[in-house]
Design an enzyme around this catalytic site. Structure first.
Site, PDB file in Angstrom:
ATOM      1  N   GLY A  46       4.778 -30.440  12.417  1.00 20.78           N
ATOM      2  CA  GLY A  46       5.886 -31.216  12.128  1.00 20.78           C
ATOM      3  C   GLY A  46       6.953 -30.565  12.632  1.00 20.78           C
ATOM      4  N   GLN A  51      16.084 -28.473  12.839  1.00 24.92           N
ATOM      5  CA  GLN A  51      15.441 -27.344  13.296  1.00 24.92           C
ATOM      6  C   GLN A  51      15.843 -27.188  14.858  1.00 24.92           C
ATOM      7  OE1 GLN A  51      11.120 -28.271  11.676  1.00 24.92           O
ATOM      8  NE2 GLN A  51      11.201 -26.063  11.580  1.00 24.92           N
ATOM      9  N   CYS A  91       6.172 -22.113   8.707  1.00 20.82           N
ATOM     10  CA  CYS A  91       7.357 -23.069   9.208  1.00 20.82           C
ATOM     11  C   CYS A  91       7.526 -22.406  10.813  1.00 20.82           C
ATOM     12  CB  CYS A  91       8.696 -22.837   8.281  1.00 20.82           C
ATOM     13  SG  CYS A  91      10.091 -23.859   8.781  1.00 20.82           S
ATOM     14  N   LEU A  92       8.033 -23.267  11.793  1.00 24.96           N
ATOM     15  CA  LEU A  92       8.249 -22.791  13.163  1.00 24.96           C
ATOM     16  C   LEU A  92       9.544 -22.024  12.978  1.00 24.96           C
ATOM     17  CD1 LEU A  92       7.378 -25.974  14.867  1.00 24.96           C
ATOM     18  CD2 LEU A  92       6.117 -24.059  14.817  1.00 24.96           C
ATOM     19  N   HIS A 133       8.014 -30.898   3.293  1.00 20.60           N
ATOM     20  CA  HIS A 133       8.616 -29.887   4.044  1.00 20.60           C
ATOM     21  C   HIS A 133       9.655 -30.378   4.998  1.00 20.60           C
ATOM     22  CE1 HIS A 133       8.036 -25.843   6.097  1.00 20.60           C
ATOM     23  NE2 HIS A 133       8.440 -26.378   7.025  1.00 20.60           N
ATOM     24  N   GLU A 134       9.191 -31.551   5.580  1.00 20.56           N
ATOM     25  CA  GLU A 134      10.286 -31.824   6.529  1.00 20.56           C
ATOM     26  C   GLU A 134      11.439 -32.499   6.067  1.00 20.56           C
ATOM     27  OE1 GLU A 134       9.647 -30.443   9.403  1.00 20.56           O
ATOM     28  OE2 GLU A 134       7.424 -30.390   9.421  1.00 20.56           O
ATOM     29  N   HIS A 137      13.942 -30.020   5.331  1.00 21.94           N
ATOM     30  CA  HIS A 137      14.964 -29.298   6.225  1.00 21.94           C
ATOM     31  C   HIS A 137      15.936 -30.254   6.353  1.00 21.94           C
ATOM     32  CE1 HIS A 137      12.677 -25.929   7.909  1.00 21.94           C
ATOM     33  NE2 HIS A 137      11.534 -26.735   8.204  1.00 21.94           N
TER      34      HIS A 137
HETATM   35  O1  GNR Z   1       3.420 -26.429  11.761  1.00 22.25           O
HETATM   36  C1  GNR Z   1       3.760 -26.529  10.660  1.00 22.25           C
HETATM   37  N1  GNR Z   1       2.790 -26.450   9.894  1.00 22.25           N
HETATM   38  C2  GNR Z   1       2.938 -26.621   8.335  1.00 22.25           C
HETATM   39  C3  GNR Z   1       1.877 -25.948   7.753  1.00 22.25           C
HETATM   40  C4  GNR Z   1       1.820 -26.240   6.213  1.00 22.25           C
HETATM   41  C5  GNR Z   1       2.908 -27.129   5.451  1.00 22.25           C
HETATM   42  C6  GNR Z   1       3.919 -27.243   6.457  1.00 22.25           C
HETATM   43  C7  GNR Z   1       3.951 -26.963   7.738  1.00 22.25           C
HETATM   44  S1  GNR Z   1       5.254 -27.702   8.706  1.00 22.25           S
HETATM   45  C8  GNR Z   1       5.256 -26.496  10.101  1.00 22.25           C
HETATM   46  C9  GNR Z   1       6.296 -26.831  11.160  1.00 22.25           C
HETATM   47  C10 GNR Z   1       7.489 -26.880  10.598  1.00 22.25           C
HETATM   48  O2  GNR Z   1       8.221 -25.985  10.423  1.00 22.25           O
HETATM   49  N2  GNR Z   1       7.959 -28.047  10.285  1.00 22.25           N
HETATM   50  O3  GNR Z   1       9.254 -27.958   9.639  1.00 22.25           O
HETATM   51 NI    NI Z   2       9.472 -25.980   8.711  1.00 24.36          NI
END
Ligand code: GNR
Ligand code: NI
Length: 167
Positions: A46, A51, A91-92, A133-134, A137
């Site tokens: 995601g 980001q 998270c990236l 999670h997104e 953000h």
């Molecule tokens: O790539 C991602 N993997 C992930 C794994 C478990 C829970 C959430 C994520 S999101 C993350 C990419 C990201 O940072 N999205 O904001």
């Molecule tokens: Ni993230």
């Protein structure tokens, strides 16, 4: 299409709050397409617009193994939540840091697609985790904010250590 730069913790821009998209037009679709390209290139499941320094409520996702099920989520709203789950997240914007976060187990999502059409979606498991999670953000919240002070400190130190090795 273009690859976008993914902001890394502790960039203060990651704390910005994203604004709703008023009209899903070609300019927004170009952002969505660039976000997909960036997410696939970085092997993420995601990516939230915040980001890549776009302060709009846009999320792209693909939780499929074959990376062929793009999901575009604009102006998301969670309609209902059920239960809790506790899965490891990454998270990236935090390379190398993984930890378990408490999230709702099942959610019902309402959003706009790439054409600006509203849809609703029931999600559980990784998809539900990823949506939450997104959406965090978009409000300037990072997954480490959900961790204990001790774990947060450990995550910060791990990132610092990795960075020292890089330079
Ligand atoms: O790539 C991602 N993997 C992930 C794994 C478990 C829970 C959430 C994520 S999101 C993350 C990419 C990201 O940072 N999205 O904001
Ligand atoms: Ni993230």
């Amino acid at each position: 299409m273009a690859l976008l730069h993914v902001l890394q913790f502790p960039d203060p821009l990651l704390r910005n709050k994203a604004k709703p998209v008023a009209v899903v037009d070609d300019q927004i679709r170009k952002m969505v397409d660039d976000m997909f390209e960036t997410m696939y290139e970085q092997s993420g499941v995601g990516l939230a617009a915040i980001q890549v320094n776009i302060d709009k409520r846009i999320i792209v996702m693909d939780i499929s193994d074959d990376r062929n099920q793009p999901l575009c989520v604009i102006n998301p709203e969670i309609l209902t939540r059920e239960g809790v789950q506790y899965e490891s997240e990454g998270c990236l914007s935090f390379p190398g840091v993984f930890d378990k976060v408490e999230r709702s187990a099942k959610i019902r999502l309402k959003a706009l697609d790439r054409d600006g059409q509203p849809y609703e979606l029931d999600a559980e498991g990784l998809l539900a985790v990823c949506i939450q999670h997104e959406m965090d953000h978009l409000d300037g919240i990072l997954f480490i904010d959900h961790l204990s002070a001790l774990k947060k400190d450990r995550a910060r130190k791990k990132l610092e250590k990795m960075r020292r090795r890089e330079f």
